[in-house]
Design an enzyme around this catalytic site. Structure first.
Site: not given
Ligand code: BGC
Length: 759
Positions: A282-284
């Site tokens: 995932t992104d952050y």
């Protein structure tokens, strides 16, 4: 008999080295490992916590250290320093039960300590070897300092200059974007990930992150499948085809579902259609953000992400804290956890971390391979290739190394603003600013006078937002009026003025969207005052996005766009200003006349009411009352200190059939007095289709060097593959008919010939 035996032996040897055999070996290893892992340890592999609290020697006592020992961490990111990384890896492989090594990732976006131009600038070099080399050097330096995984390349197509992250990608075009995506993956991963100087790429942000509504970061994306497949998805696919080991989900929603929870993106397209074999991160806090998107509580959204096809959870710990419960409640299956865990372990296996978890932790290499003179020289050369000469009336440029030069502007003597956004690993204090570089270039032959001239922004709050992460200027208590007075006093003594203006480096990049995309007013006032002195003015423009420069184009005689050129930017700028390097960059993103024109891109559709060629306004045609439809500077545009002429386009045949190959050629002549480089561009228009087709699409380019007076014939081979597109049924194919073949110096400046192609 003997020859049969020999054949069998040869076959066995070949098989042992074949991809299938390697895969089988990996599978056996990971099967055995996973048999010994508890459920919690498997979920632990899916966890990528933030690593903010890690400092040397503390890993053991910190919360992260405890989690590593408990087998609850699969990797960490943005820790800098080989010793720190070694220390943390030791906890994983010596103190956790399963002794599984960690992945160490970082945002190595445009270089490590030696930094290259921001990606948008780098793309303007149109030089795939240079781009690959920049990634190769980034990988060599990062791997020497403990990093084995980079969150790059960023391949999001962007056509809206308001979006700050346009700086991080390769511009507006899917064809060029795909070529660059592949060059970057090759540069990072090389042809052997088990070497200790290659690192795993992570293609981001999948998908369509660059199409955020109104250019506002993280905003909704909504588009037709046709546009997705034809215009936005190709660079991600190209990176996957090049063997990228991992991919990062984007923050935005697509079709009403956040990308992080989209089975359509993560499984149907990525795995089933494209055959992606790596892992998806995932992104952050991408999972947690689905709560705000309105997709449910943390347990629900974590299950949604896992089921969609996400394998690793960056920072948010939704997987770590809820998957066991979801499994008990039957909301997810053990197979879904196993599949994700296997992909993370495979990545570690492919990187060779099970053979040697410290293979990237060679303290000696971190001393000899990082920020070397050779790497810096290459970065300087590549930076100069990324600059785009937008205007050069009366050949003001190149400057002579004599007389008095006034160097004025907030970016003239700022090291910290040279590398550009996302230069996590660089040492800002070592970057080369313009002033010392110009002084060095002229030596005792010319006099360089300097004045800061203005702040970045008149409003201190705006200045603060644009100069985060150490990008502020030296403190200066003088008012802008006082700075201006000093600048004019300096300017009046000079033969020529070099004005270094534009954006501070954090005015583009993540969470840096702007609705006003002009040079900040306080700097425009300075520029106006400098022009009023009547001296020749060269604008050296720093920016991470296309700016609206209609006023500058009208009033300033010479404009050199230098983006943010990296750690060696200052020297590269001096190289080009003084003509030691002839500029050859060409825009990969259209510059609008004003913000009201965005999104703007050359490969638009014709509409049913196109504006006549060369026209500004016609009633009941598709246009604006107040500006023409043209961009200020089109895609593919960029000047040189020399000039080039193009012959007419010659085709090998005017009619073709089936899989034949068409060759299209032009003769390009360097008609000026200097040697130079020119990027020759091929565009194609499909004149009639079962769906509407763009007015032109880039389908090839060649960057050539020509000596003054030299001519060369440039030839492109075109096959039906170049004519393919996703049709109304999302089938990738070509359709017979008439095509316009265009070759030229930019998307606006082409010559054409037509061809008829039947099946
Ligand atoms: C960005 C990513 C980046 C990640 C990790 C996020 O905010 O969107 O591009 O890789 O942070 O630093």
């Amino acid at each position: 008999m003997q020859s049969v035996q020999r054949l069998v032996t040869a076959f066995l040897i070949l098989f042992a080295f074949s991809a299938e055999a390697q895969d089988a070996k990996m599978k056996t290893f990971i099967d055995a490992l996973m048999k010994k892992m508890t459920l919690e340890e498997k979920i632990g592999q899916l966890n990528l916590p933030g690593s903010g609290d890690i400092v040397t020697g503390q890993a053991k006592s910190s919360d992260i250290g405890k989690k590593i020992r408990e087998g609850k961490v699969g990797g960490l990111f943005n820790i800098k320093g080989v010793e720190k990384i070694r220390d943390v890896q030791r906890v994983a492989v010596e103190e956790s039960r399963m002794k599984i090594p960690l992945l160490f990732g970082m945002d190595v976006i445009h270089g490590y300590q030696t930094t290259f131009p921001i990606p948008l600038g780098l793309s303007c070099s149109w030089d795939m070897n240079a781009i690959e080399q920049s990634a190769r050097i980034a990988a060599t330096e990062a791997s020497a300092d403990g990093i084995c995984w980079t969150f790059s390349p960023m391949v999001d197509i962007a056509r809206d200059a308001r979006w700050g992250r346009i700086a991080e990608g390769s511009g507006e075009d899917p064809y060029l974007g795909s070529a660059i995506a592949q060059a970057m993956v090759r540069g990072y991963q090389g042809n052997d990930l088990t070497k200790n100087n290659t690192i795993m790429a992570c293609v981001k942000h999948y998908a369509m992150y660059g199409a955020a509504e109104a250019g506002r970061d993280y905003n909704t994306t909504d588009m037709s499948r046709l546009r997705m497949f034809n215009e936005y998805l190709p660079p991600y696919k190209a990176a996957v085809d090049a063997g990228a080991g991992s991919i990062m989900a984007s923050f935005n929603e697509v079709d009403g579902i956040p990308a992080t929870g989209s089975k359509f993106l993560m499984t149907d397209v990525l795995r089933r259609q494209w055959g992606f074999k790596g892992f998806v991160v995932t992104d952050y806090t991408g999972i947690n953000e689905m709560i705000d998107h309105g997709m449910g509580d943390l347990q629900q959204v974590s299950a949604l992400a896992l089921k969609a096809g996400i394998n690793m959870d960056m920072v948010g710990e939704g997987f770590l804290t809820t998957l066991t419960k979801s499994l008990k409640e039957g909301k997810i299956t053990l197979k879904e956890i196993d599949d994700a865990c296997r992909l993370i372990l495979e990545a570690k296996y492919k990187l060779g971390l099970f053979d040697d978890p410290y293979k990237y932790c060679d303290v000696q290499r971190s001393k000899t391979d990082v920020y070397t003179d050779a790497n810096r020289r290459t970065a300087r050369r590549i930076a100069a290739e990324s600059f785009v000469l937008l205007k050069n009336n009366n050949s003001i440029l190149p400057l002579k190394k004599t007389g008095t030069i006034a160097l004025i502007g907030p970016l003239a003597d700022s090291k910290a603003n040279m590398p550009g956004t996302w230069s996590v690993a660089t040492d800002l204090s070592k970057a080369v600013a313009v002033k010392p570089a110009m002084e060095n270039a002229v030596g005792a032959n010319a006099n360089i006078l300097y004045a800061k001239g203005s702040s970045f922004e008149a409003d201190p709050e705006l200045e603060k937002r644009g100069t985060m992460f150490g990008r502020e200027l030296q403190p200066d208590s003088r008012s802008n009026a006082e700075l201006l007075a000093e600048a004019l006093q300096v300017a009046n003594q000079a033969d020529v003025i070099v004005a270094t203006l534009g954006e501070a480096s954090e005015m583009s990049g993540e969470s840096s969207s702007r609705t006003n995309i002009e040079i900040p007013q306080v700097q425009k006032d300075l520029l106006g005052a400098l022009l009023k002195t009547g001296k020749p003015v060269v604008l050296v423009l720093f920016t991470g996005r296309p700016l609206a420069l209609a006023w500058e184009q009208k009033n300033v005689p010479a404009i050199l766009n230098v983006w943010f050129g990296g750690s060696e930017a200052g020297d590269a700028i001096a190289d080009v200003l003084f003509g030691d390097v002839n500029p050859s960059g060409k825009l990969t993103t259209s510059f609008p006349q004003n913000v009201g024109q965005v999104p703007i891109y050359y490969a638009h559709k014709n509409t049913g009411r196109p504006l006549g060629e060369g026209k500004w306004f016609e009633k009941f045609r598709s246009n604006y009352l107040d500006v023409s439809n043209d961009p200020l500077y089109p895609f593919g545009y960029g000047l040189s200190y020399t000039t080039f002429s193009y012959s007419d386009v010659k085709l090998s045949s005017a009619s073709l059939k089936g899989n034949q190959t068409l060759t299209a050629s032009v003769t390009v002549t360097n008609t000026g007095k200097r040697d130079g480089k020119e990027t020759v561009q091929l565009y194609i228009r499909d004149l009639v289709g079962s769906i509407t087709r763009p007015v032109k699409e880039l389908k090839g380019f060649q960057k050539i060097s020509l000596k003054a007076g030299e001519s060369r014939t440039v030839t492109f081979s075109i096959t039906p593959n170049d004519l393919k597109f996703y049709n109304g049924d999302l089938k990738y194919d070509w359709e017979p008919g008439e095509f316009s073949i265009m070759i030229g110096a930019s998307s606006r400046d082409v010559k054409s010939a037509n061809v008829n192609w039947v099946k």
